[in-house]
Design an enzyme around this catalytic site. Sequence first.
Site, PDB file in Angstrom:
ATOM      1  N   TYR A   7     -14.108-127.940   9.275  1.00  0.00           N
ATOM      2  CA  TYR A   7     -15.190-128.329  10.181  1.00  0.00           C
ATOM      3  C   TYR A   7     -16.383-127.381  10.049  1.00  0.00           C
ATOM      4  O   TYR A   7     -17.538-127.825   9.951  1.00  0.00           O
ATOM      5  CB  TYR A   7     -14.687-128.341  11.626  1.00  0.00           C
ATOM      6  CG  TYR A   7     -15.743-128.778  12.622  1.00  0.00           C
ATOM      7  CD1 TYR A   7     -16.111-130.120  12.707  1.00  0.00           C
ATOM      8  CD2 TYR A   7     -16.359-127.859  13.459  1.00  0.00           C
ATOM      9  CE1 TYR A   7     -17.079-130.524  13.609  1.00  0.00           C
ATOM     10  CE2 TYR A   7     -17.318-128.260  14.365  1.00  0.00           C
ATOM     11  CZ  TYR A   7     -17.683-129.593  14.443  1.00  0.00           C
ATOM     12  OH  TYR A   7     -18.646-129.992  15.336  1.00  0.00           O
ATOM     13  N   LYS A  17     -20.260-128.339   8.816  1.00  0.00           N
ATOM     14  CA  LYS A  17     -21.461-128.157   9.629  1.00  0.00           C
ATOM     15  C   LYS A  17     -22.428-127.162   8.987  1.00  0.00           C
ATOM     16  O   LYS A  17     -23.646-127.272   9.167  1.00  0.00           O
ATOM     17  CB  LYS A  17     -21.071-127.718  11.042  1.00  0.00           C
ATOM     18  CG  LYS A  17     -20.414-128.832  11.853  1.00  0.00           C
ATOM     19  CD  LYS A  17     -21.301-130.067  11.949  1.00  0.00           C
ATOM     20  CE  LYS A  17     -20.719-131.142  12.839  1.00  0.00           C
ATOM     21  NZ  LYS A  17     -21.601-132.322  12.976  1.00  0.00           N
TER      22      LYS A  17
END
Length: 237
Positions: free
Chosen positions: A141, A145
Amino acid sequence: AVTGAGRGIGAAIAQELARRGFEVACLVRGDAPAAPAGAPGRIARIGCDIRDPQAVADALAAADALPGGLKGIVNNAGVQQDGAARDFPLAAFEAMLATNVIGTFSVAQQGYPLLRARGGGLIVNIGSMWDKMGVRRYAAYCASKAAVAALGRCLAAEWARDGIRVLTVAPGYVDTPMTHDALEDERVRAFLKSRVPMGRAASAEEVARLVASLYGEDIAMFTGDTLYIDGGHGIGQ
């Protein structure tokens, strides 16, 4: 056009934009909730899975056909999964990148000619405070990002002379229907109080107000930056 607008931050952004007088196309997957309620006639639901390039093309064409045409894109759709890096499934890593990074790029890329044809516009990508932090169990994750923020900088530099600005809004912990129960846990509340200078999670509405203000003010020279809305959490580490 707002992707992932069926719930949470995306729904709040769509509602806030509509409240401020914008016409909003909510791009949602077929299994997502209906478009959020908003000002009468200002919110339209358009089915779209951002992992499917043809679906993206069709959805953006439909958004461009709405009154006023396509003048901005909020890339909010994303997925999150945690797991120890030592045995995190590569297929799950790829799936996260497919939505969070490639999907975001696909929407921006296919929105580019539509925005350019109308003299420019603003793309806001929803990133994360974790783009610059090391977080256990969130390697995939965080990597996705960080890529979203890098993508925003590159597109901003490449498309500025076409009148297209690109910004990244990076929330920290946000209280949404999906996270509310976890954030109400006493241990989590104690963590937020001790680690976040503001002492709490942001509301989805606070994130939405920041995003909507970027469209409302329409500051021509403001592009390429990442705006953190995390109550000071990132700078406090």
